[in-house]
Design a protein around this motif. Structure first.
Motif, short mmCIF file in Angstrom:
data_model
loop_
_atom_site.label_atom_id
_atom_site.label_comp_id
_atom_site.label_asym_id
_atom_site.label_seq_id
_atom_site.Cartn_x
_atom_site.Cartn_y
_atom_site.Cartn_z
N ASP A 31 -5.11 -33.19 7.74
CA ASP A 31 -4.07 -31.90 7.41
C ASP A 31 -4.82 -30.70 6.80
O ASP A 31 -4.56 -29.75 7.01
CB ASP A 31 -3.11 -32.53 6.24
CG ASP A 31 -2.11 -33.45 6.72
OD1 ASP A 31 -1.98 -33.70 8.32
OD2 ASP A 31 -1.41 -34.13 6.11
N GLU A 34 -6.68 -28.74 9.50
CA GLU A 34 -5.57 -27.78 10.30
C GLU A 34 -4.86 -26.47 9.59
O GLU A 34 -4.85 -25.64 10.10
CB GLU A 34 -4.25 -28.79 10.78
CG GLU A 34 -4.81 -29.74 11.88
CD GLU A 34 -3.64 -30.72 12.12
OE1 GLU A 34 -2.59 -30.62 11.49
OE2 GLU A 34 -3.82 -31.71 12.85
N ARG A 35 -4.78 -26.91 8.14
CA ARG A 35 -4.33 -25.87 7.21
C ARG A 35 -5.43 -24.74 6.96
O ARG A 35 -5.02 -23.89 6.72
CB ARG A 35 -3.46 -26.51 6.10
CG ARG A 35 -2.38 -27.26 6.48
CD ARG A 35 -1.68 -28.01 5.59
NE ARG A 35 -1.05 -26.61 4.69
CZ ARG A 35 -0.65 -27.16 3.34
NH1 ARG A 35 -0.83 -28.21 2.73
NH2 ARG A 35 -0.13 -26.11 2.71
N ASP A 40 -14.60 -25.54 13.27
CA ASP A 40 -15.19 -27.03 12.84
C ASP A 40 -16.38 -26.90 11.91
O ASP A 40 -16.57 -27.40 11.00
CB ASP A 40 -15.40 -27.88 13.94
CG ASP A 40 -14.44 -28.22 14.56
OD1 ASP A 40 -13.06 -28.29 14.39
OD2 ASP A 40 -14.59 -28.75 15.77
#
Length: 114
Positions: A31, A34-35, A40
């Motif tokens: 999570d 993604e937020r 990466d």
């Protein structure tokens, strides 16, 4: 003998285990990535920097540096991150991190003369 899982494989193994604490940690990590809105490489380097600041244990480095390696983050960028944060977190934290990283990956980084 059980096979040692590293990086993303380790995260997957933890997620598939019947261990609610680890499942929660894995979900939090996914999570957060993604937020964050970060790519990466930047995300993983920031995590490694945070581990140094917290004087993290060897398994934390194993998981995060293993994941960084699988994502194609060059070792030089990880080393550069350690150099960049040294003035902020202090040399003792960076030396401690180097020892923990060595331990995590089974490297002999002893400083004693042989």
């Amino acid at each position: 003998m059980a096979q040692k899982e590293t990086g993303a494989e380790g995260v997957t193994a933890l997620a598939e285990a019947d261990a609610p604490v680890f499942e929660t940690l894995v979900q939090m990590t996914l999570d957060t990535f993604e937020r964050s809105g970060l790519d990466d490489e930047t995300y993983l380097l920031a995590r490694i920097a945070a581990l140094v600041a917290m004087d993290a244990s060897a398994p934390s480095y194993l998981l995060n540096i293993g994941t960084a390696a699988e994502a194609g983050v060059p070792l030089e960028k990880i080393q550069g991150t350690l150099v960049a944060i040294a003035p902020v977190v202090g040399s003792a934290r960076v030396v401690s991190a180097a020892r923990a990283i060595g331990e995590a990956f089974g490297l002999d980084i002893s400083t004693e003369d042989q």
